[in-house]
Design a protein around this motif. Structure first.
Motif, PDB file in Angstrom:
ATOM      1  N   HIS A  11       0.798  -1.415  -0.037  1.00 46.59           N
ATOM      2  CA  HIS A  11      -0.132   0.093   0.113  1.00 46.59           C
ATOM      3  C   HIS A  11       0.684   1.115   0.018  1.00 46.59           C
ATOM      4  O   HIS A  11       0.532   2.199  -0.839  1.00 46.59           O
ATOM      5  CB  HIS A  11      -1.132   0.154   1.041  1.00 46.59           C
ATOM      6  N   ARG A  12       1.923   1.280   0.897  1.00 46.95           N
ATOM      7  CA  ARG A  12       2.666   2.432   0.953  1.00 46.95           C
ATOM      8  C   ARG A  12       3.495   2.450  -0.552  1.00 46.95           C
ATOM      9  O   ARG A  12       3.592   3.825  -1.181  1.00 46.95           O
ATOM     10  CB  ARG A  12       3.801   2.394   1.790  1.00 46.95           C
ATOM     11  N   LEU A  13       3.904   1.503  -1.207  1.00 46.77           N
ATOM     12  CA  LEU A  13       4.488   1.612  -2.481  1.00 46.77           C
ATOM     13  C   LEU A  13       3.245   2.216  -3.618  1.00 46.77           C
ATOM     14  O   LEU A  13       3.655   3.153  -4.357  1.00 46.77           O
ATOM     15  CB  LEU A  13       4.819   0.279  -3.019  1.00 46.77           C
ATOM     16  N   ALA A  14       2.149   1.847  -3.362  1.00 43.13           N
ATOM     17  CA  ALA A  14       1.055   2.486  -4.432  1.00 43.13           C
ATOM     18  C   ALA A  14       1.099   3.781  -4.144  1.00 43.13           C
ATOM     19  O   ALA A  14       0.355   4.579  -5.038  1.00 43.13           O
ATOM     20  CB  ALA A  14      -0.036   1.480  -3.995  1.00 43.13           C
ATOM     21  N   ASP A  15       0.935   4.277  -2.738  1.00 44.27           N
ATOM     22  CA  ASP A  15       0.805   5.586  -2.425  1.00 44.27           C
ATOM     23  C   ASP A  15       1.887   6.347  -2.897  1.00 44.27           C
ATOM     24  O   ASP A  15       1.515   7.630  -3.360  1.00 44.27           O
ATOM     25  CB  ASP A  15       0.627   5.691  -0.891  1.00 44.27           C
ATOM     26  N   ALA A  16       2.960   5.957  -2.946  1.00 44.92           N
ATOM     27  CA  ALA A  16       4.073   6.575  -3.584  1.00 44.92           C
ATOM     28  C   ALA A  16       4.133   6.714  -5.060  1.00 44.92           C
ATOM     29  O   ALA A  16       4.436   7.893  -5.435  1.00 44.92           O
ATOM     30  CB  ALA A  16       5.574   5.995  -3.112  1.00 44.92           C
ATOM     31  N   ALA A  17       3.763   5.719  -5.531  1.00 48.63           N
ATOM     32  CA  ALA A  17       3.589   5.836  -7.006  1.00 48.63           C
ATOM     33  C   ALA A  17       2.606   6.619  -7.517  1.00 48.63           C
ATOM     34  O   ALA A  17       2.613   7.595  -8.430  1.00 48.63           O
ATOM     35  CB  ALA A  17       3.318   4.371  -7.653  1.00 48.63           C
ATOM     36  N   ARG A  45       9.077   6.685 -14.719  1.00 46.02           N
ATOM     37  CA  ARG A  45      10.424   6.457 -14.202  1.00 46.02           C
ATOM     38  C   ARG A  45      10.255   6.958 -12.827  1.00 46.02           C
ATOM     39  O   ARG A  45      10.878   6.465 -11.650  1.00 46.02           O
ATOM     40  CB  ARG A  45      11.373   7.206 -15.080  1.00 46.02           C
ATOM     41  N   ASN A  46       9.600   8.010 -12.634  1.00 42.92           N
ATOM     42  CA  ASN A  46       9.617   8.846 -11.138  1.00 42.92           C
ATOM     43  C   ASN A  46       8.788   7.892 -10.211  1.00 42.92           C
ATOM     44  O   ASN A  46       9.398   7.621  -9.088  1.00 42.92           O
ATOM     45  CB  ASN A  46       9.042  10.144 -11.222  1.00 42.92           C
ATOM     46  N   ALA A  47       7.803   7.055 -10.682  1.00 44.21           N
ATOM     47  CA  ALA A  47       7.138   6.091  -9.828  1.00 44.21           C
ATOM     48  C   ALA A  47       7.634   5.022  -9.429  1.00 44.21           C
ATOM     49  O   ALA A  47       7.680   4.690  -8.469  1.00 44.21           O
ATOM     50  CB  ALA A  47       5.678   5.892 -10.583  1.00 44.21           C
ATOM     51  N   GLU A  48       8.426   4.717 -10.437  1.00 45.07           N
ATOM     52  CA  GLU A  48       9.224   3.350 -10.192  1.00 45.07           C
ATOM     53  C   GLU A  48      10.453   3.767  -9.201  1.00 45.07           C
ATOM     54  O   GLU A  48      10.844   2.828  -8.342  1.00 45.07           O
ATOM     55  CB  GLU A  48       9.947   2.625 -11.467  1.00 45.07           C
TER      56      GLU A  48
END
Length: 267
Positions: A11-17, A45-48
């Motif tokens: 979930h934190r990864l998805a929020d950051a993306a 690129r920014n999201a990854e």
């Protein structure tokens, strides 16, 4: 397998993306063609990069495989698979049918998958041994009594070779093809898990395209496999089938091979 910490991390990864992608949606963001001629943008690129920073800080022992920046080997037998924008073409066209895909593989098989649609703020989560949820609410794929009533989806005919296209059209011809859905990328699989589409059929997918979809579809009662009916894993060759109703598998495989499955309701 208690995946509570991994779910929270996904979930934190998805929020950051999401935070990287949303400000660039429907802006004049430029894209360039990658080696395989598919487009990539700053948002991809920014999201990854944002997701990789979190993984490096929190689970440095795990491997990471991402669409834009390749593979970093881990030493835990676990691998996070990231596709920051699945459907860059849709993103560039201003269509909210793209998604961020996050998967956790253990020994090569997906045990956790997340599909996030940032614009609509929809997030499907699938976890091995648990029911799939959309924004925390349970969802389920629908029954399909007969292939002739099935709604089939694919991202587009241009992704098939001529031979693959013939196999797809043989299958599509047996479905309710007036309702065929073209375009949609990962969003088709999310809609299948929520009971709105019956079959998704695609070729040429890479691990980052399908890994996250498997737990989402299967946790909703559907099934995912390759074109031979075999389970998907990190060495699958990219021919992908999703079925909302696993009972239709035999009919689907028969249609794709050009044969008729034994018809129980002969007219």
């Amino acid at each position: 397998m208690n995946l509570a910490a991994e779910i929270a991390l996904a979930h934190r990864l998805a929020d950051a993306a999401r935070a990287e992608i949303l400000p660039l949606f429907r802006t004049p963001v430029s894209s360039e063609a990658k080696e395989d001629a598919t487009p990539v943008t700053l948002a991809d690129r920014n999201a990854e990069e944002a997701m990789r920073r979190i993984l490096k800080a929190e689970v440095p022992q795990d491997g990471v495989f991402g669409e834009e920046f390749g593979e970093e080997k881990g030493r835990s037998g676990r691998q996070w698979v990231l596709d920051p924008i699945d459907g860059t073409t849709a993103f560039l066209a201003g269509r909210a049918t793209f998604g961020t895909l996050i998967a956790l593989l253990v020994d090569g098989f997906p045990v956790l998958g997340l599909i996030d649609q940032p614009v609509l703020k929809e997030r499907w989560l699938g976890v091995a041994g648990q029911g799939t949820t959309l924004n925390g609410q349970p969802v389920s794929a629908r029954a399909c009594r007969d292939l002739s009533r099935a709604t089939i989806a694919t991202t587009g005919p241009h992704y098939f070779s001529q031979q693959e296209g013939e196999v797809f059209m043989a299958l599509a011809a047996k479905t309710d093809h007036k309702r065929m859905v073209m375009g949609g990328d990962c969003y088709n699989y999310a809609c299948l898990a929520s009971g709105h589409i019956d079959i998704v059929c695609e070729a040429g997918l890479k691990l980052h395209d399908y890994a996250a979809l498997v737990p989402v579809v299967e946790g909703a009662g559907g099934m995912m496999c390759d074109w031979n009916g075999e389970p998907l894993h990190d060495a699958s060759e990219g021919h992908v089938l999703a079925l909302g109703d696993p009972a239709r598998l035999e009919d689907v495989l028969a249609a794709m091979s050009g044969k008729d499955a034994h018809d129980d309701h002969a007219h």
